[in-house]
Enzyme design. Structure first.
Site, PDB file in Angstrom:
ATOM      1  N   MET A  19       0.846  -1.192   0.000  1.00  0.00           N
ATOM      2  CA  MET A  19       0.000   0.000   0.000  1.00  0.00           C
ATOM      3  C   MET A  19       0.879   1.238   0.000  1.00  0.00           C
ATOM      4  O   MET A  19       1.787   1.364   0.823  1.00  0.00           O
ATOM      5  CB  MET A  19      -0.943  -0.011   1.212  1.00  0.00           C
ATOM      6  CG  MET A  19      -2.026  -1.076   1.130  1.00  0.00           C
ATOM      7  SD  MET A  19      -3.086  -1.150   2.592  1.00  0.00           S
ATOM      8  CE  MET A  19      -2.039  -2.125   3.703  1.00  0.00           C
ATOM      9  N   CYS A 105      -2.912  -1.092  -9.855  1.00  0.00           N
ATOM     10  CA  CYS A 105      -3.155   0.231  -9.275  1.00  0.00           C
ATOM     11  C   CYS A 105      -4.214   0.976 -10.091  1.00  0.00           C
ATOM     12  O   CYS A 105      -4.050   1.165 -11.298  1.00  0.00           O
ATOM     13  CB  CYS A 105      -1.868   1.049  -9.225  1.00  0.00           C
ATOM     14  SG  CYS A 105      -2.108   2.721  -8.567  1.00  0.00           S
TER      15      CYS A 105
END
Length: 328
Positions: A19, A105
């Protein structure tokens, strides 16, 4: 290929999802203290910056790790195969055990440039990137989504990825368009596993999306026979998410994790230069479930230094009941 650590992991194995601006060396150590997963991934590292003589300095901190975190996997992104090739060679020299490719992403300024989930629309480039990354000799894995626009894209896209002979596929069970606005499509796990079994039985399959803790992951693994479970946002609600024997935790335990986070931030600030304000995103993880938590979070958000934050914690803890239990 050098030693393939994936083959030595327990089944199912558990991974802390990569993350951005979250899974740095500091937070990974906090999670490890609370309840360690089997595998850690780094934050996102841009291959173009890594290969640039000046850009390398801006991303090196993202790749900082310690040996007690092994097996460490470098999570990288971009769209130039030759940069992935060079990056993979250098990452192997740095001691990483694997390389994970970001093909999921959803952020607009990444995806619309054909990177991250944008590679779903560029399958030929995605294949070139995977093959180029193998130059470093480390096992190569991929993290991606079901598709870009529609759920129905999953079969052709994942078939293409499975055909690339990768070590592990981590599938976020949503499309790029869905972001995280809908429930993860757990109903597709069985079909995806069947496709894996047909196309690439030696490629491990890891699921990701709406999995809050180890208990839920174990239930899904038993039901569908997948190899691995990746937990991302669930760690924000429960830093003990990977706990093998779940138990009740106190508010003081959370505050102790915050103190550890502050200490580690100090310890690694030379390796990974970040401003103090970057800590603010983490306060809500640790400060909750007790009277006065909202006010303490507000005060912490206005602090300007580690010393100020510690002083607030000292004052707060002097007045709290240490045995208050949490509802995670």
């Amino acid at each position: 290929m050098k030693e393939n650590f994936w083959s030595e992991l327990p089944r199912p194995f558990f991974i802390l999802a990569p993350m951005e601006d979250v899974t740095d060396i500091v937070f990974r150590h906090v999670v490890s203290e609370a309840a360690r997963p089997d595998v850690f991934f780094t934050e996102f590292t841009n291959t173009e910056s890594f290969c640039h003589p000046e850009g390398i300095h801006s991303v090196r901190g993202r790749l900082t790790f310690s040996e007690d975190e092994q097996p460490m996997v470098a999570h990288i992104w971009g769209d130039k195969p030759e940069q992935f090739r060079e990056t993979s060679i250098q990452l192997a020299k740095m001691g990483f055990k694997g390389i994970d490719l970001n093909m999921g992403c959803p952020v607009a300024n990444v995806a619309k440039k054909g990177k991250g989930s944008g590679l779903i629309l560029r399958p030929d480039v995605a294949a070139e990137i995977i093959q180029a990354t193998k130059a470093g000799g480390l096992p190569v894995s991929v993290k991606t989504r079901l598709g870009y626009y529609e759920i129905d894209e999953w079969k052709d896209w994942l078939k293409h990825v499975f055909e690339q002979d990768i070590a592990n596929l981590s599938i976020h069970l949503r499309t790029r368009k869905e972001m995280s606005k809908v429930d993860a499509h757990w109903e597709l796990i069985e079909a995806i596993k069947n496709l894996r079994d047909e196309i690439a039985p030696n490629t491990l399959l890891t699921i990701n999306g709406d999995i809050p803790d180890r208990k839920t992951g174990l239930e899904l693994a038993e039901k569908y026979g997948i190899d691995g479970v990746m937990i991302g946002r669930g760690i924000f609600h429960n830093p003990f998410a990977f706990e093998k024997e779940p138990r009740e935790h106190t508010c003081k335990e959370l505050l102790d994790l915050l103190r550890l986070h502050l200490s580690l931030f100090n310890k690694y600030e030379k390796d990974e230069i970040r401003q103090f304000k970057s800590l603010r995103r983490f306060f809500k993880i640790y400060v909750r479930g007790i009277r006065g938590a909202s006010e303490l979070r507000h005060q912490l958000m206005n602090t300007q230094s580690i010393a100020e934050a510690r002083a607030l914690l000292d004052e707060f803890e002097a007045q709290m009941d240490e045995d208050v239990k949490l509802e995670l």
